[in-house]
Write an enzyme that holds these catalytic residues in place. Structure first.
Site, PDB file in Angstrom:
ATOM      1  N   ARG A 104      13.446  22.768 -44.144  1.00  0.00           N
ATOM      2  CA  ARG A 104      12.876  23.026 -42.983  1.00  0.00           C
ATOM      3  C   ARG A 104      11.481  23.414 -43.156  1.00  0.00           C
ATOM      4  NH1 ARG A 104      15.199  26.969 -38.420  1.00  0.00           N
ATOM      5  NH2 ARG A 104      14.789  28.466 -40.035  1.00  0.00           N
ATOM      6  N   ASP A 200      20.510  33.477 -43.689  1.00  0.00           N
ATOM      7  CA  ASP A 200      20.136  32.355 -44.010  1.00  0.00           C
ATOM      8  C   ASP A 200      21.567  31.805 -44.935  1.00  0.00           C
ATOM      9  OD1 ASP A 200      19.457  30.353 -46.570  1.00  0.00           O
ATOM     10  OD2 ASP A 200      17.610  30.249 -45.246  1.00  0.00           O
TER      11      ASP A 200
END
Length: 209
Positions: A104, A200
């Site tokens: 990303r 994450d």
């Protein structure tokens, strides 16, 4: 039309709660993700086709039901999706494994492809795309785009935790894809992380920052 499945099995919910805890170690986190994936696998393989075959037991010949074929492919989105692979392979060890590499962009939050390797016969396989998190939906949509470009048609998406925003984006882009999740969370924050989420997933799987 694809469906959304949210698993309420007590073991899945319990282990999902454990991976949310910020104090869970890398070792435990990795093992829990594998276990959750395997438990989910029991459910998302429920509709695999069976056929009647004849075998011989030590006592007699008999007819039994067995899988029609093992034409399954699992495709983790790198790198966090790798944490789910082994759990599913324990259930379907003959499944072929593809890989799609996406990251990303920190500024645009859009997915960028850097790797794509799929089974040559992807068009005849039931493809399960794996990623622990469904946040903006961008990576999931891009991964499925790539698979469809290679001929894949029967595709499902499997993740642990999803945001409503990501679910909506994925369903709009690929309305034919079933989505299997362990938990649907509240929302995305300003940094496009799932809240309450678990942070994450890739960093927590591999001990990186």
């Amino acid at each position: 039309m694809g469906k959304l499945y949210i698993f309420d099995h007590p073991l899945i919910q319990h282990k999902t709660a454990m991976i949310r805890d910020k104090n869970t170690t890398v070792k435990d986190f990795r093992e829990l993700v594998k276990e959750i994936a395997m438990l989910m696998g029991y459910e998302f393989t429920r509709d695999l086709p069976l056929e009647e075959v004849e075998i011989e037991t030590p006592l007699a010949r008999t007819k039994v039901r067995m899988l029609t074929s093992m034409d399954i492919a699992i495709v983790p989105i790198l790198r966090a999706g790798l944490g789910m692979v082994d759990g599913i392979l324990e259930l379907v060890p003959n499944a072929k494994v593809g890989h799609i590499g996406l990251y990303r962009d920190p500024e645009t939050h859009l997915p960028v492809e850097y790797y794509c390797k799929l089974p040559a016969d992807i068009e005849r396989r039931h493809v399960f795309v794996l990623d622990p998190m469904l946040a903006t939906g961008g990576s999931a949509v891009s991964a499925i785009d790539f698979i469809k470009e290679k001929g894949g048609r029967n595709i499902s998406f499997v993740c642990l935790i999803a945001a409503p925003e990501g679910i909506e984006v994925l369903q709009k882009a690929h309305p034919d894809v079933d989505i299997f999740i362990a938990a649907k969370d509240s929302h995305l924050n300003e940094h496009k992380y799932i809240v309450p989420g678990l942070g994450d997933a890739g960093d927590r799987l591999y001990g990186t920052k």
